[in-house]
Design a protein around this motif. Sequence first.
Motif, PDB file in Angstrom:
ATOM      1  N   PRO A 163       0.825  -1.215   0.000  1.00 19.83           N
ATOM      2  CA  PRO A 163       0.000   0.000   0.000  1.00 19.83           C
ATOM      3  C   PRO A 163       0.857   1.262   0.000  1.00 19.83           C
ATOM      4  CG  PRO A 163      -0.845  -1.592   1.578  1.00 19.83           C
ATOM      5  CD  PRO A 163       0.478  -2.134   1.109  1.00 19.83           C
ATOM      6  N   ASP A 164       0.458   2.215  -0.843  1.00 22.63           N
ATOM      7  CA  ASP A 164       1.215   3.448  -0.987  1.00 22.63           C
ATOM      8  C   ASP A 164       0.279   4.659  -0.913  1.00 22.63           C
ATOM      9  OD1 ASP A 164       3.383   5.142  -1.413  1.00 22.63           O
ATOM     10  OD2 ASP A 164       3.180   5.062  -3.584  1.00 22.63           O
ATOM     11  N   GLY A 165      -0.680   4.623  -0.029  1.00 20.79           N
ATOM     12  CA  GLY A 165      -1.578   5.750   0.124  1.00 20.79           C
ATOM     13  C   GLY A 165      -2.736   5.705  -0.862  1.00 20.79           C
ATOM     14  N   ALA A 166      -3.412   6.837  -1.010  1.00 21.06           N
ATOM     15  CA  ALA A 166      -4.600   6.907  -1.853  1.00 21.06           C
ATOM     16  C   ALA A 166      -4.681   8.264  -2.520  1.00 21.06           C
ATOM     17  CB  ALA A 166      -5.854   6.642  -1.031  1.00 21.06           C
ATOM     18  N   VAL A 167      -5.472   8.323  -3.590  1.00 20.10           N
ATOM     19  CA  VAL A 167      -5.817   9.579  -4.263  1.00 20.10           C
ATOM     20  C   VAL A 167      -7.327   9.619  -4.417  1.00 20.10           C
ATOM     21  CG1 VAL A 167      -3.628   9.823  -5.498  1.00 20.10           C
ATOM     22  CG2 VAL A 167      -5.478   8.500  -6.517  1.00 20.10           C
ATOM     23  N   SER A 168      -7.884  10.827  -4.465  1.00 24.07           N
ATOM     24  CA  SER A 168      -9.339  10.952  -4.568  1.00 24.07           C
ATOM     25  C   SER A 168      -9.699  12.199  -5.360  1.00 24.07           C
ATOM     26  CB  SER A 168      -9.986  11.012  -3.183  1.00 24.07           C
ATOM     27  OG  SER A 168      -9.598  12.192  -2.497  1.00 24.07           O
ATOM     28  N   ILE A 169     -10.904  12.149  -5.950  1.00 28.63           N
ATOM     29  CA  ILE A 169     -11.457  13.273  -6.719  1.00 28.63           C
ATOM     30  C   ILE A 169     -12.896  13.484  -6.271  1.00 28.63           C
ATOM     31  CG2 ILE A 169     -12.001  14.201  -8.999  1.00 28.63           C
ATOM     32  CD1 ILE A 169      -9.989  12.286 -10.205  1.00 28.63           C
ATOM     33  N   SER A 170     -13.261  14.732  -6.026  1.00 29.75           N
ATOM     34  CA  SER A 170     -14.659  15.133  -5.825  1.00 29.75           C
ATOM     35  C   SER A 170     -14.917  16.287  -6.784  1.00 29.75           C
ATOM     36  CB  SER A 170     -14.924  15.571  -4.385  1.00 29.75           C
ATOM     37  OG  SER A 170     -14.695  14.499  -3.485  1.00 29.75           O
ATOM     38  N   ALA A 171     -15.916  16.139  -7.663  1.00 30.54           N
ATOM     39  CA  ALA A 171     -16.117  17.126  -8.722  1.00 30.54           C
ATOM     40  C   ALA A 171     -17.588  17.438  -8.900  1.00 30.54           C
ATOM     41  CB  ALA A 171     -15.518  16.632 -10.044  1.00 30.54           C
ATOM     42  N   LYS A 172     -17.840  18.614  -9.494  1.00 32.91           N
ATOM     43  CA  LYS A 172     -19.204  19.083  -9.711  1.00 32.91           C
ATOM     44  C   LYS A 172     -19.215  20.071 -10.864  1.00 32.91           C
ATOM     45  CE  LYS A 172     -22.688  22.025  -7.579  1.00 32.91           C
ATOM     46  NZ  LYS A 172     -22.433  23.133  -8.510  1.00 32.91           N
ATOM     47  N   ILE A 173     -20.280  20.028 -11.702  1.00 28.99           N
ATOM     48  CA  ILE A 173     -20.579  21.064 -12.688  1.00 28.99           C
ATOM     49  C   ILE A 173     -22.002  21.541 -12.441  1.00 28.99           C
ATOM     50  CG2 ILE A 173     -18.953  20.326 -14.458  1.00 28.99           C
ATOM     51  CD1 ILE A 173     -21.154  18.767 -15.797  1.00 28.99           C
ATOM     52  N   ASP A 174     -22.272  22.813 -12.777  1.00 36.02           N
ATOM     53  CA  ASP A 174     -23.540  23.427 -12.415  1.00 36.02           C
ATOM     54  C   ASP A 174     -24.714  22.892 -13.215  1.00 36.02           C
ATOM     55  OD1 ASP A 174     -22.215  24.953 -10.572  1.00 36.02           O
ATOM     56  OD2 ASP A 174     -21.900  26.635 -11.945  1.00 36.02           O
ATOM     57  N   ARG A 175     -24.475  22.366 -14.426  1.00 39.40           N
ATOM     58  CA  ARG A 175     -25.556  21.811 -15.251  1.00 39.40           C
ATOM     59  C   ARG A 175     -24.979  20.798 -16.219  1.00 39.40           C
ATOM     60  NH1 ARG A 175     -25.617  25.378 -20.079  1.00 39.40           N
ATOM     61  NH2 ARG A 175     -24.241  27.154 -19.659  1.00 39.40           N
ATOM     62  N   LYS A 176     -25.885  20.036 -16.870  1.00 39.42           N
ATOM     63  CA  LYS A 176     -25.443  18.976 -17.781  1.00 39.42           C
ATOM     64  C   LYS A 176     -25.552  19.376 -19.244  1.00 39.42           C
ATOM     65  CE  LYS A 176     -27.298  15.470 -14.592  1.00 39.42           C
ATOM     66  NZ  LYS A 176     -28.301  16.315 -13.909  1.00 39.42           N
TER      67      LYS A 176
ATOM     68  N   ILE B 157     -15.776  23.992 -13.830  1.00 40.86           N
ATOM     69  CA  ILE B 157     -15.508  22.780 -13.055  1.00 40.86           C
ATOM     70  C   ILE B 157     -15.131  23.165 -11.631  1.00 40.86           C
ATOM     71  CG2 ILE B 157     -14.198  20.634 -12.955  1.00 40.86           C
ATOM     72  CD1 ILE B 157     -13.487  21.070 -15.904  1.00 40.86           C
ATOM     73  N   HIS B 158     -15.825  22.597 -10.659  1.00 32.87           N
ATOM     74  CA  HIS B 158     -15.483  22.737  -9.248  1.00 32.87           C
ATOM     75  C   HIS B 158     -15.030  21.356  -8.772  1.00 32.87           C
ATOM     76  CE1 HIS B 158     -17.594  26.608  -9.385  1.00 32.87           C
ATOM     77  NE2 HIS B 158     -18.545  25.952 -10.046  1.00 32.87           N
ATOM     78  N   ALA B 159     -13.784  21.270  -8.385  1.00 30.94           N
ATOM     79  CA  ALA B 159     -13.239  19.954  -8.043  1.00 30.94           C
ATOM     80  C   ALA B 159     -12.221  20.072  -6.914  1.00 30.94           C
ATOM     81  CB  ALA B 159     -12.587  19.307  -9.267  1.00 30.94           C
ATOM     82  N   LYS B 160     -12.068  18.973  -6.199  1.00 31.00           N
ATOM     83  CA  LYS B 160     -11.087  18.856  -5.126  1.00 31.00           C
ATOM     84  C   LYS B 160     -10.289  17.569  -5.357  1.00 31.00           C
ATOM     85  CE  LYS B 160     -10.680  18.203  -0.124  1.00 31.00           C
ATOM     86  NZ  LYS B 160     -11.421  18.091   1.149  1.00 31.00           N
ATOM     87  N   PHE B 161      -8.962  17.685  -5.350  1.00 30.24           N
ATOM     88  CA  PHE B 161      -8.069  16.549  -5.567  1.00 30.24           C
ATOM     89  C   PHE B 161      -7.207  16.364  -4.315  1.00 30.24           C
ATOM     90  CE2 PHE B 161      -8.797  18.811  -9.526  1.00 30.24           C
ATOM     91  CZ  PHE B 161      -9.273  17.812 -10.365  1.00 30.24           C
ATOM     92  N   GLU B 162      -7.133  15.153  -3.817  1.00 30.38           N
ATOM     93  CA  GLU B 162      -6.297  14.844  -2.649  1.00 30.38           C
ATOM     94  C   GLU B 162      -5.292  13.762  -3.018  1.00 30.38           C
ATOM     95  OE1 GLU B 162      -8.679  13.821   0.683  1.00 30.38           O
ATOM     96  OE2 GLU B 162      -9.429  15.857   0.993  1.00 30.38           O
ATOM     97  N   ASN B 163      -4.073  13.928  -2.527  1.00 28.67           N
ATOM     98  CA  ASN B 163      -2.997  12.984  -2.803  1.00 28.67           C
ATOM     99  C   ASN B 163      -2.302  12.620  -1.506  1.00 28.67           C
ATOM    100  OD1 ASN B 163      -0.940  11.464  -3.917  1.00 28.67           O
ATOM    101  ND2 ASN B 163       0.287  13.250  -4.507  1.00 28.67           N
ATOM    102  N   THR B 164      -2.492  11.378  -1.066  1.00 32.11           N
ATOM    103  CA  THR B 164      -1.801  10.890   0.133  1.00 32.11           C
ATOM    104  C   THR B 164      -0.808   9.789  -0.206  1.00 32.11           C
ATOM    105  OG1 THR B 164      -3.577   9.303   0.591  1.00 32.11           O
ATOM    106  CG2 THR B 164      -3.764  11.480   1.597  1.00 32.11           C
ATOM    107  N   CYS B 165      -0.553   9.573  -1.489  1.00 33.07           N
ATOM    108  CA  CYS B 165       0.457   8.584  -1.868  1.00 33.07           C
ATOM    109  C   CYS B 165       1.809   9.285  -1.996  1.00 33.07           C
ATOM    110  CB  CYS B 165       0.076   7.869  -3.164  1.00 33.07           C
ATOM    111  SG  CYS B 165       0.191   8.896  -4.642  1.00 33.07           S
TER     112      CYS B 165
END
Length: 381
Positions: free
Chosen positions: A181-194, A204-212
């Motif tokens: 195991p070498d940590g994790a990465v994650s994405i949380s994203a949103k757009i106002d309409r389709k 684009i409203h997004a949050k990126f996390e890097n724990t690796c």
Amino acid sequence: MVLSSGKKLRLFQLQLSDPGRSFYRGGDKVSGFVRLEAAQCCRVTGLTVSAAGCAHVDHRRGRNRKTRRQEVEYLKYEEELRLEEQLSRDADGSFLVLPGQIYSFQFGFELPGSGRLVSSYQGKFGYVRYYTRAVLDWPSQHALQCEREFEVEEPLDVNQPDLLAPATASKQKQVTCMFIPDGAVSISAKIDRKGFCEGEEIQIHAKFENTCSRIVVPKAAIVAKHTYLADGHSKVLCHKLSAVRGNHIISGMCDMWQGKTIRVPKLRPSLLGCDIIKVDYALMIYLHIPGSEKLVLELPLVIGTIPFSGVGSRTSSMSSQAGSLSSWSSFPSGPPSYRDLRVGGQCTPLLQDYDGYEEDGGLFMRAPELNYPPPPAYSEV
């Protein structure tokens, strides 16, 4: 008298009434005319105009490379034109076409109503095609044909409630190195309409996390997916159309996109309502991870023909945006209100409120009590 039909026609042409028209829609009338001109006297027995529209898929699949085909019909029309209005009839019932004159025969038909047609399309393994065809019959000869295609584009309004709703998603991936195991990465994203149209910008409203332990790179792209169905089997082609990228994210850090934009390029609208061909779009947001498969998150997009009006949608999109941002605890909180800032002692307002109220207006400061001598009179200068 028997006349040979070979090379006796100088002109046999089908034209639409409005050749400069880009496309038709459901319920529109398609009209035109067929022109005839003879190089020498000849005989014809009939002139028929037909129209057709269908979706066609043709692809190969499997080890034996078996060809699979399927068609769906959307338009069928046929009309026999009245030649006796301009041509004289011979004794055997055929019509004589005399040289030195151009004969023009009109036709017209109405397309099925809105929602019953599918927009024209041309792809690698299939198409949706509409055309009109004229067939000229000769006595004891093969019929002559000429045809002309026309485009159909069904309107797609992006202001529909389901297309104005925001799209959100999140995804996480555990990164390993040699099964360690070498940590994790994650994405949380949103757009106002389709729903979007050509030339509009997607925020684009997004949050990126890097724990690796690796340096990752956030990216986003608009992708198109073409799906062809035939005999119960499907073939899918994906294309990346435009892309943007963010800054590198080192280990233990995160990054935010607060309204990063990507422009919608020139695209064909989404192909909806066809049973055997589908054209879908998506906003792909992903993290490039060296030495590992990228983490991919997709948000659905619909490319329409009627652009976003903005009426009655700005408030809802802003409120939904505020709700999503507040759900991410790492987003910074808003600044304190100026009404909460007070300094003791005598106060004089520097900035008044926008609505014009005098009391408790904006920012305050202490006013020192100083007595300055009066200025000299003008006569003393």
